[in-house]
Every structure is written in C-alpha cells, then in structure tokens.
Design a protein around this motif. Structure first.
Motif, PDB file in Angstrom:
ATOM      1  N   GLY A 129       3.958   8.532  -5.527  1.00  0.00           N
ATOM      2  CA  GLY A 129       3.594   8.177  -4.164  1.00  0.00           C
ATOM      3  C   GLY A 129       4.571   7.177  -3.587  1.00  0.00           C
ATOM      4  N   ILE A 130       4.239   6.718  -2.387  1.00  0.00           N
ATOM      5  CA  ILE A 130       5.090   5.754  -1.681  1.00  0.00           C
ATOM      6  C   ILE A 130       4.215   4.622  -1.183  1.00  0.00           C
ATOM      7  CG2 ILE A 130       6.402   5.390   0.469  1.00  0.00           C
ATOM      8  CD1 ILE A 130       7.910   7.809   0.010  1.00  0.00           C
ATOM      9  N   ARG A 131       4.683   3.388  -1.328  1.00  0.00           N
ATOM     10  CA  ARG A 131       4.031   2.235  -0.701  1.00  0.00           C
ATOM     11  C   ARG A 131       4.920   1.850   0.480  1.00  0.00           C
ATOM     12  NH1 ARG A 131       0.106   1.188  -4.339  1.00  0.00           N
ATOM     13  NH2 ARG A 131       0.679   0.827  -6.499  1.00  0.00           N
ATOM     14  N   LYS A 132       4.387   2.046   1.670  1.00  0.00           N
ATOM     15  CA  LYS A 132       5.127   1.767   2.900  1.00  0.00           C
ATOM     16  C   LYS A 132       5.364   0.263   3.063  1.00  0.00           C
ATOM     17  CE  LYS A 132       5.706   5.756   4.990  1.00  0.00           C
ATOM     18  NZ  LYS A 132       7.089   6.221   5.052  1.00  0.00           N
ATOM     19  N   ASN A 133       6.571  -0.095   3.509  1.00  0.00           N
ATOM     20  CA  ASN A 133       6.918  -1.492   3.828  1.00  0.00           C
ATOM     21  C   ASN A 133       6.585  -2.458   2.692  1.00  0.00           C
ATOM     22  OD1 ASN A 133       7.515  -0.459   6.389  1.00  0.00           O
ATOM     23  ND2 ASN A 133       5.439  -0.855   7.111  1.00  0.00           N
ATOM     24  N   TYR A 134       6.788  -2.022   1.454  1.00  0.00           N
ATOM     25  CA  TYR A 134       6.364  -2.787   0.274  1.00  0.00           C
ATOM     26  C   TYR A 134       7.160  -4.075   0.095  1.00  0.00           C
ATOM     27  CZ  TYR A 134       5.122  -3.637  -4.629  1.00  0.00           C
ATOM     28  OH  TYR A 134       4.683  -4.176  -5.800  1.00  0.00           O
ATOM     29  N   TYR A 135       8.461  -4.012   0.358  1.00  0.00           N
ATOM     30  CA  TYR A 135       9.321  -5.173   0.101  1.00  0.00           C
ATOM     31  C   TYR A 135       9.393  -6.069   1.327  1.00  0.00           C
ATOM     32  CZ  TYR A 135      10.380  -2.847  -4.221  1.00  0.00           C
ATOM     33  OH  TYR A 135      10.255  -2.252  -5.456  1.00  0.00           O
ATOM     34  N   THR A 136       9.079  -7.356   1.123  1.00  0.00           N
ATOM     35  CA  THR A 136       8.928  -8.273   2.248  1.00  0.00           C
ATOM     36  C   THR A 136      10.258  -8.659   2.889  1.00  0.00           C
ATOM     37  OG1 THR A 136       8.919 -10.116   0.686  1.00  0.00           O
ATOM     38  CG2 THR A 136       6.773  -9.264   1.395  1.00  0.00           C
ATOM     39  N   ASP A 137      11.374  -8.546   2.159  1.00  0.00           N
ATOM     40  CA  ASP A 137      12.645  -8.988   2.737  1.00  0.00           C
ATOM     41  C   ASP A 137      13.131  -8.057   3.839  1.00  0.00           C
ATOM     42  OD1 ASP A 137      13.131  -7.008   0.795  1.00  0.00           O
ATOM     43  OD2 ASP A 137      15.158  -7.738   0.413  1.00  0.00           O
ATOM     44  N   ASN A 138      12.934  -6.741   3.677  1.00  0.00           N
ATOM     45  CA  ASN A 138      13.443  -5.790   4.680  1.00  0.00           C
ATOM     46  C   ASN A 138      12.444  -4.675   5.001  1.00  0.00           C
ATOM     47  OD1 ASN A 138      13.523  -4.306   2.356  1.00  0.00           O
ATOM     48  ND2 ASN A 138      15.695  -3.784   2.477  1.00  0.00           N
ATOM     49  N   LEU A 139      11.210  -4.827   4.501  1.00  0.00           N
ATOM     50  CA  LEU A 139      10.137  -3.844   4.720  1.00  0.00           C
ATOM     51  C   LEU A 139      10.494  -2.448   4.200  1.00  0.00           C
ATOM     52  CD1 LEU A 139       8.771  -4.926   8.218  1.00  0.00           C
ATOM     53  CD2 LEU A 139       8.032  -5.615   5.939  1.00  0.00           C
ATOM     54  N   GLU A 140      11.356  -2.414   3.193  1.00  0.00           N
ATOM     55  CA  GLU A 140      11.717  -1.138   2.572  1.00  0.00           C
ATOM     56  C   GLU A 140      10.505  -0.571   1.837  1.00  0.00           C
ATOM     57  OE1 GLU A 140      15.026   0.686  -0.551  1.00  0.00           O
ATOM     58  OE2 GLU A 140      15.185  -1.390   0.103  1.00  0.00           O
ATOM     59  N   ASP A 141      10.406   0.762   1.823  1.00  0.00           N
ATOM     60  CA  ASP A 141       9.338   1.418   1.076  1.00  0.00           C
ATOM     61  C   ASP A 141       9.619   1.354  -0.421  1.00  0.00           C
ATOM     62  OD1 ASP A 141       8.339   2.114   3.566  1.00  0.00           O
ATOM     63  OD2 ASP A 141       8.972   4.207   3.426  1.00  0.00           O
ATOM     64  N   ALA A 142       8.558   1.437  -1.196  1.00  0.00           N
ATOM     65  CA  ALA A 142       8.680   1.529  -2.654  1.00  0.00           C
ATOM     66  C   ALA A 142       8.175   2.887  -3.107  1.00  0.00           C
ATOM     67  CB  ALA A 142       7.853   0.435  -3.321  1.00  0.00           C
ATOM     68  N   LEU A 143       8.882   3.477  -4.042  1.00  0.00           N
ATOM     69  CA  LEU A 143       8.355   4.642  -4.737  1.00  0.00           C
ATOM     70  C   LEU A 143       7.439   4.117  -5.830  1.00  0.00           C
ATOM     71  CD1 LEU A 143      11.485   6.907  -5.364  1.00  0.00           C
ATOM     72  CD2 LEU A 143       9.735   7.149  -3.601  1.00  0.00           C
ATOM     73  N   VAL A 144       6.282   4.744  -5.980  1.00  0.00           N
ATOM     74  CA  VAL A 144       5.401   4.446  -7.099  1.00  0.00           C
ATOM     75  C   VAL A 144       5.696   5.513  -8.148  1.00  0.00           C
ATOM     76  CG1 VAL A 144       3.022   4.175  -7.867  1.00  0.00           C
ATOM     77  CG2 VAL A 144       3.662   3.566  -5.517  1.00  0.00           C
ATOM     78  N   MET A 145       6.070   5.073  -9.342  1.00  0.00           N
ATOM     79  CA  MET A 145       6.409   6.018 -10.401  1.00  0.00           C
ATOM     80  C   MET A 145       5.464   5.815 -11.577  1.00  0.00           C
ATOM     81  SD  MET A 145      10.589   6.002 -10.136  1.00  0.00           S
ATOM     82  CE  MET A 145      10.792   7.607 -10.937  1.00  0.00           C
ATOM     83  N   TRP A 146       5.144   6.936 -12.247  1.00  0.00           N
ATOM     84  CA  TRP A 146       4.198   6.939 -13.365  1.00  0.00           C
ATOM     85  C   TRP A 146       4.809   7.682 -14.544  1.00  0.00           C
ATOM     86  CZ3 TRP A 146      -0.626   4.773 -13.566  1.00  0.00           C
ATOM     87  CH2 TRP A 146      -1.197   4.352 -12.361  1.00  0.00           C
ATOM     88  N   VAL A 147       4.381   7.302 -15.734  1.00  0.00           N
ATOM     89  CA  VAL A 147       4.703   8.075 -16.929  1.00  0.00           C
ATOM     90  C   VAL A 147       3.474   8.052 -17.851  1.00  0.00           C
ATOM     91  CG1 VAL A 147       5.712   6.118 -18.223  1.00  0.00           C
ATOM     92  CG2 VAL A 147       6.422   8.465 -18.745  1.00  0.00           C
ATOM     93  N   ILE A 148       3.232   9.184 -18.495  1.00  0.00           N
ATOM     94  CA  ILE A 148       2.188   9.255 -19.526  1.00  0.00           C
ATOM     95  C   ILE A 148       2.864   8.843 -20.836  1.00  0.00           C
ATOM     96  CG2 ILE A 148       0.545  10.762 -20.736  1.00  0.00           C
ATOM     97  CD1 ILE A 148      -0.068  10.446 -17.747  1.00  0.00           C
ATOM     98  N   LEU A 149       2.267   7.858 -21.520  1.00  0.00           N
ATOM     99  CA  LEU A 149       2.923   7.281 -22.700  1.00  0.00           C
ATOM    100  C   LEU A 149       2.684   8.067 -23.977  1.00  0.00           C
ATOM    101  CD1 LEU A 149       2.252   3.505 -21.942  1.00  0.00           C
ATOM    102  CD2 LEU A 149       4.439   4.722 -21.765  1.00  0.00           C
ATOM    103  N   ASP A 150       1.703   8.953 -23.992  1.00  0.00           N
ATOM    104  CA  ASP A 150       1.391   9.675 -25.243  1.00  0.00           C
ATOM    105  C   ASP A 150       2.343  10.805 -25.546  1.00  0.00           C
ATOM    106  OD1 ASP A 150      -0.696   8.014 -24.914  1.00  0.00           O
ATOM    107  OD2 ASP A 150      -2.261   9.522 -25.032  1.00  0.00           O
TER     108      ASP A 150
END
Length: 151
Positions: A129-150
């Motif tokens: 997914g994406i977190r909109k305006n996640y970074y406070t310095d420039n309001l850049e979006d963040a990608l949310v990344m996941w991994v299954i550890l098993d």
C-alpha cells in the motif's frame, strides 16, 4: 574485501554514535530523546547496531508486537553504503524477528528511494500500500512493504 561487520543489541551508550549515522542518512533525523525512549520505555522495541572495526556504521530498530515485526528505521552511514551491509543488517533483523515469533514484517520506504526498495524486494518484501504525505520534510508518500517470514 570489506571487513566483516558485527551486529549486537544497542545500548544507551551507543546513542551518540547512532545519532551520527541518523544525521548522516536522514533529512528528518530522530532525536536523542526518541532513541532513549525506544531503548528504555518501549517494551516492543528492539534495536541493534552494526560495527566495523569497533565503529558503529549502521543500526536497525524493530517493534515486535504479537506476531508482527515493524521496522522503525534502518540505516548505514553513507561512507559505508554499497558494501552489502544494509542487506546483512536487514537479514539479521529478519532472523531476530522470526526467533521472537514474528510471522510477518513491515516497513515504510520513500517512493523515491529505489535503492532501498530494490534491497527490500530482493529479500522478499512486496508493496502492500501507500501512506500519503508520510514524510514530514517534503510530504513524500511512503510505500508500505510486507514480507512473510516463514517462507
């Protein structure tokens, strides 16, 4: 051939060295207080440092909550990047999380940080997914990344 790094749990005494890495790598670095709170007050937080020749060149923090691990931050000093230290550190923290019973791991990464994204993908992370305006310095979006550890 680069020297073999060592990884160990972070202590309060390591904060100043970790701040050196933090200020080198991030545009909005965490404060000394933030690290102190993570190490002394947050029961879910686990932080490790990576050393080469006794010098802290990187660190990683993870919150272990139930069966999920959330990477709070991971950084390698710019003078030490490109030596696969970041990959070794992330692999270490993934093993640590599994040891503590985590089934999956997540993190946020700047949409512009393609170098980090390619490392995460190499280790099995996928965009969730994406977190909109996640970074406070420039309001850049963040990608949310996941991994299954098993797997």
């Amino acid at each position: 051939m680069s020297e073999q790094p060592t990884v160990r749990f972070m202590t309060v005494e390591d904060i100043d060295s970790v701040l050196n890495v933090e200020h080198n790598v991030f545009t909005v670095p965490w404060s000394k207080t933030a690290f102190m709170n993570e190490l002394t007050s947050n029961q879910f937080a686990h932080y490790v440092v990576m050393e080469v020749s006794g010098e802290i060149i990187g660190y990683c923090g993870v919150w272990l909550v139930l069966d999920e691990a959330h990477i709070t931050n991971i950084a390698i000093h710019s003078s030490q990047q490109g030596k696969k230290y970041g990959q070794a550190l992330l692999e270490y923290i993934m093993q640590l999380a599994k040891m503590y019973g985590s089934k999956k791991m997540t993190l946020e990464v700047r949409v512009s940080n393609e170098i980090a994204q390619s490392l995460y993908k190499k280790l099995g992370f996928q965009v969730g997914g994406i977190r909109k305006n996640y970074y406070t310095d420039n309001l850049e979006d963040a990608l949310v990344m996941w991994v299954i550890l098993d797997e």
